[in-house]
Design a protein around this motif. Structure first.
Motif, short mmCIF file in Angstrom:
data_model
loop_
_atom_site.label_atom_id
_atom_site.label_comp_id
_atom_site.label_asym_id
_atom_site.label_seq_id
_atom_site.Cartn_x
_atom_site.Cartn_y
_atom_site.Cartn_z
N ILE A 182 39.16 70.93 29.01
CA ILE A 182 40.35 69.56 29.34
C ILE A 182 41.47 69.93 28.37
N THR A 183 41.29 70.44 27.13
CA THR A 183 42.30 70.46 26.25
C THR A 183 43.37 71.58 26.66
N VAL A 205 30.49 59.88 29.19
CA VAL A 205 30.16 60.54 27.94
C VAL A 205 31.23 60.77 26.78
N ASP A 206 30.60 60.23 25.83
CA ASP A 206 31.72 60.19 24.70
C ASP A 206 32.29 61.14 24.41
N GLY A 207 33.71 61.23 24.25
CA GLY A 207 34.51 62.12 23.97
C GLY A 207 35.47 62.69 25.28
N LYS A 214 44.45 62.52 25.45
CA LYS A 214 45.30 63.48 24.43
C LYS A 214 45.66 64.54 25.04
N SER A 215 45.01 65.15 26.15
CA SER A 215 45.26 66.26 27.08
C SER A 215 46.87 66.22 27.39
N LYS A 216 47.63 67.55 27.43
CA LYS A 216 49.00 67.59 28.12
C LYS A 216 48.93 67.73 29.53
N GLY A 250 42.78 54.23 28.50
CA GLY A 250 44.10 53.62 28.42
C GLY A 250 45.22 54.57 29.18
N ARG A 251 44.84 55.91 29.45
CA ARG A 251 45.84 56.94 30.14
C ARG A 251 45.74 56.53 31.74
N ASN A 252 47.16 56.46 32.06
CA ASN A 252 47.43 56.45 33.42
C ASN A 252 47.02 57.93 34.12
#
Length: 332
Positions: A182-183, A205-207, A214-216, A250-252
């Motif tokens: 994902i990163t 799943v936590d994380g 957080k990913s760009k 919270g990400r769109n």
């Protein structure tokens, strides 16, 4: 440089999109797979073999198998037994991976890697967790249902209520390879697939949700073609978007791919109506949110036919793998 696409899901929807994406040689593909399935042959894999479910992993492997791999071997991995006490309903691929896990002393990760090597898989197949856990859905009437299969095919009373919360019990440690994928992704694709039993189980799943936030990478959601009794009955396109964003910390979403074709035969619509299902309505004509709505004709002209021995409910109307892959790649 090859673009990195991470598909998150499980089941036939993920198989469909991967089958199309693998035809683009400039892509570096990874798929994060839900590990909560407990229905059909996976019940045997979990209860009798004591292993994590393998059906979704198997479908991803077959989808990403090299075109140079042995066609007979690929057919074997999808073959489902339709007779025999205790074996009817099982697939060869699931039994193969169970045997390989035993050979490697219970190391299921090693078995997955070796099976991928045998099939010449072009991409990374990443279980969202290697820990045993169960899906739990809470409905608007306060009732809770344990188990992916029970949520996927609820009884007539439970299925009338909407799911308000999805979680896993016990909590499971996320696979670090999933977070890394994902990163480093350029594009993250959620779906298509059963909403509460294939796509969202990965996000609880936590994380995972936080890492996507957080990913760009840009995040695209492939909206379902049809609603499903007990999961998304009455859902419109906007409902899918708002619901999936609840699990993204919270990400769109950046994009939502909506099917714009009305290629539904009266016979097929009638059959779906018997199951309290209907085409997902586009209620986003005057949408003011942050998600860009991408309307494409991505429905397949083929009607899925279940193989003998398959006792589970299956979607008959599905996305077209090539059309959907093209719509996704254009977002790069």
């Amino acid at each position: 440089m090859r673009k990195k696409i991470v598909v998150i899901g499980g089941g036939t929807g993920t198989f469909t999109i991967l089958s199309g994406l693998k035809k683009y040689p400039n892509l570096d593909l990874s798929v994060i797979v839900s590990m909560m399935d407990d229905g059909g042959s996976n019940r045997v894999i979990r209860d009798e073999f004591g292993l994590l479910p393998t059906s979704d992993l198997r479908q991803c492997m077959v989808a990403l198998a090299s075109s140079d791999s042995d066609q007979t071997l690929r057919k074997l991995f999808t073959y489902r037994y339709d007779q025999g006490v205790g074996i009817s309903g099982m697939t060869f691929g699931n039994l193969f991976m169970a045997a390989l896990t035993d050979i490697y002393g219970g190391d299921q990760k090693k078995a997955i890697e070796e099976t991928s090597e045998i099939l010449g898989v072009k991409g990374k197949i990443i279980p969202v967790t290697f820990e045993k856990t169960n899906l739990v859905a809470t409905y608007e009437n306060g009732r809770q249902v344990l188990g992916e299969h029970a949520i996927d095919e609820p009884n007539s009373q439970t299925g009338k209520f909407k799911i308000t919360k999805l979680e896993i019990i016990p909590k499971a440690k996320v696979n670090k390879d999933a977070l890394s994928a994902i990163t480093n992704a350029d594009l993250i694709v959620l779906g298509p697939g059963d909403f509460f039993t294939s796509i969202l189980p990965n996000l609880v799943v936590d994380g995972i949700g936080l890492e996507i936030k957080k990913s760009k990478a840009r995040v695209v959601f492939v909206a379902n073609l049809m609603t499903k009794f007990g999961q998304t009955a009455g859902f419109k396109a906007g409902d899918f978007i708002s619901e999936v964003e609840k699990y993204l910390s919270g990400r769109n979403l950046d994009y939502c791919i909506l099917n714009k074709s009305n290629h539904f035969s009266k016979t097929m619509l009638s059959k779906y109506k018997e199951e309290n299902a209907e085409p997902v309505k586009d209620d986003l004509k005057d949408y003011k949110g942050k998600t860009k709505i991408v309307r494409k004709s991505v429905i397949s002209n083929k009607i899925y036919q279940k193989p003998k021995g398959d006792i589970l409910e299956r979607s008959l109307i599905r996305h077209d793998s090539d059309k959907l892959a093209k719509a996704v790649v254009e977002l790069l």
